[in-house]
Motif scaffolding. Structure first.
Motif, PDB file in Angstrom:
ATOM      1  N   LEU A  75     -32.248  23.819 -43.649  1.00  0.00           N
ATOM      2  CA  LEU A  75     -33.285  22.833 -43.937  1.00  0.00           C
ATOM      3  C   LEU A  75     -34.585  23.507 -44.377  1.00  0.00           C
ATOM      4  CD1 LEU A  75     -32.749  20.286 -41.007  1.00  0.00           C
ATOM      5  CD2 LEU A  75     -32.204  19.970 -43.429  1.00  0.00           C
ATOM      6  N   ALA A  76     -34.892  24.651 -43.780  1.00  0.00           N
ATOM      7  CA  ALA A  76     -36.095  25.378 -44.172  1.00  0.00           C
ATOM      8  C   ALA A  76     -35.976  25.906 -45.597  1.00  0.00           C
ATOM      9  CB  ALA A  76     -36.349  26.534 -43.206  1.00  0.00           C
ATOM     10  N   ALA A  77     -34.772  26.389 -45.965  1.00  0.00           N
ATOM     11  CA  ALA A  77     -34.564  26.912 -47.317  1.00  0.00           C
ATOM     12  C   ALA A  77     -34.647  25.811 -48.365  1.00  0.00           C
ATOM     13  CB  ALA A  77     -33.209  27.615 -47.395  1.00  0.00           C
ATOM     14  N   LEU A  78     -34.105  24.637 -48.034  1.00  0.00           N
ATOM     15  CA  LEU A  78     -34.111  23.513 -48.974  1.00  0.00           C
ATOM     16  C   LEU A  78     -35.331  22.621 -48.806  1.00  0.00           C
ATOM     17  CD1 LEU A  78     -30.352  22.462 -48.679  1.00  0.00           C
ATOM     18  CD2 LEU A  78     -31.405  23.910 -50.434  1.00  0.00           C
ATOM     19  N   GLY A  79     -36.186  22.961 -47.858  1.00  0.00           N
ATOM     20  CA  GLY A  79     -37.308  22.111 -47.493  1.00  0.00           C
ATOM     21  C   GLY A  79     -38.168  21.601 -48.634  1.00  0.00           C
ATOM     22  N   PRO A  80     -38.651  22.494 -49.510  1.00  0.00           N
ATOM     23  CA  PRO A  80     -39.528  22.015 -50.597  1.00  0.00           C
ATOM     24  C   PRO A  80     -38.882  20.963 -51.495  1.00  0.00           C
ATOM     25  CG  PRO A  80     -39.728  24.386 -50.348  1.00  0.00           C
ATOM     26  CD  PRO A  80     -38.596  23.952 -49.449  1.00  0.00           C
ATOM     27  N   THR A  81     -37.571  21.017 -51.659  1.00  0.00           N
ATOM     28  CA  THR A  81     -36.896  20.015 -52.494  1.00  0.00           C
ATOM     29  C   THR A  81     -36.611  18.731 -51.723  1.00  0.00           C
ATOM     30  OG1 THR A  81     -34.697  20.877 -51.946  1.00  0.00           O
ATOM     31  CG2 THR A  81     -35.818  21.840 -53.852  1.00  0.00           C
ATOM     32  N   LEU A  82     -36.593  18.812 -50.386  1.00  0.00           N
ATOM     33  CA  LEU A  82     -36.303  17.636 -49.573  1.00  0.00           C
ATOM     34  C   LEU A  82     -37.562  16.922 -49.097  1.00  0.00           C
ATOM     35  CD1 LEU A  82     -33.483  19.108 -47.269  1.00  0.00           C
ATOM     36  CD2 LEU A  82     -33.187  17.706 -49.320  1.00  0.00           C
ATOM     37  N   ALA A  83     -38.704  17.598 -49.136  1.00  0.00           N
ATOM     38  CA  ALA A  83     -39.940  17.034 -48.596  1.00  0.00           C
ATOM     39  C   ALA A  83     -40.354  15.784 -49.374  1.00  0.00           C
ATOM     40  CB  ALA A  83     -41.061  18.067 -48.649  1.00  0.00           C
TER      41      ALA A  83
END
Length: 273
Positions: free
Chosen positions: A29-37
């Motif tokens: 989730l941290a790695a994909l965070g910017p795209t999921l925010a």
């Protein structure tokens, strides 16, 4: 070259995978965070410390920013630096431990050098390095991790490598005239696989704590203004208004640390059985 056998049972391996799963999920989730925010990290979307609602599932922080977006943006840098620290400290310690076991005289000098850093309190070292070297950033954290992690870790590898260095196949390689580099990288280190795996997990947890401490103390780093430790520090004043602004990043750090520690403990017990 004799490789150590796999001693962990299938049940032990399954349990280890289950215990490390929460850490892997948080890391993903941290790695994909910017795209999921749902919102940009620095965008204010409401009043400070607003309660959770439709536009902000975890409420807002002290500047009215979405806590969930801040959480998703703030983990990758911290975890990536912790991973680099874990790999660096474990790799250096493994090589030093192997050399110390194969060459006792060199090992005495290595032990003497590490003793000097063991005597220095870690928090004092953090303050000295990062305040006197304000442009150090991530490199300063890695240097600190080496200074305070290698002395302890290298001793563990030295003790583990001593038995390998005294084994028959290493003695045969010595008798054949193999150089020190061959003995270290081809004969000893491949037989320290279990110790390396355990130390890698422990060093990762220590790296998370080190990076979090540096960020919490407002010491110079290059992790940016948005990371979990900074979120905890900056939002404590509104803990009673919107506790999720502090609890969410605290839980993220705790889940990673506890999950990895449990996995290391499970695999460690499996290796001793």
């Amino acid at each position: 070259m004799k490789l150590s056998s796999e001693v962990a049972s299938p049940a032990r391996r399954r349990l280890g995978r289950l215990t490390v799963a929460p850490a892997l999920l948080v890391t993903l989730l941290a790695a994909l965070g910017p795209t999921l925010a749902p919102h940009p990290a620095e965008q204010a979307i409401g009043i400070p410390f607003a309660d959770p609602g439709a536009g902000a599932p975890l409420g807002t922080d002290r500047l009215g920013r979405d806590v969930l977006s801040q959480l998703l943006y703030g983990g990758w840098g911290l975890l990536l630096v912790a991973a680099i620290i874990a790999v660096t400290v474990t790799g250096v310690s493994c090589v030093l431990g192997a050399v110390a076991a194969l060459r006792p005289r060199i090992g005495e000098w290595i032990e003497l050098g590490t003793d000097l850093f063991i005597l220095l309190p870690a928090v004092l070292g953090i303050l000295l390095v990062l305040t006197s070297w304000p442009d150090a950033g991530t490199w300063g954290l890695i240097v600190l991790a080496l200074l305070f992690g290698v002395p302890y870790c290298a001793r563990i590898f030295t003790a583990a490598a001593a038995g390998v260095a005294a084994s028959g196949y290493v003695e045969s390689a010595r008798a054949a005239g193999e150089p020190l580099t061959h003995l270290v990288f081809r004969e000893v280190i491949p037989n320290l696989r279990e110790v390396s795996t355990t130390q890698l997990g422990l060093r990762f947890v220590a790296g998370v704590y080190l990076v979090s401490t540096a960020s919490f103390l407002q010491l110079p780093t290059t992790l940016g203004a948005t990371n979990w430790a900074v979120m905890v520090r900056e939002n404590t004043s509104g803990m009673l208004l919107n506790p999720w602004a502090v609890l969410a990043p605290s839980l993220a750090i705790a889940i990673v640390a506890v999950s990895v520690n449990l996995a290391v403990s499970v695999f460690g017990r499996g290796e001793r059985e």
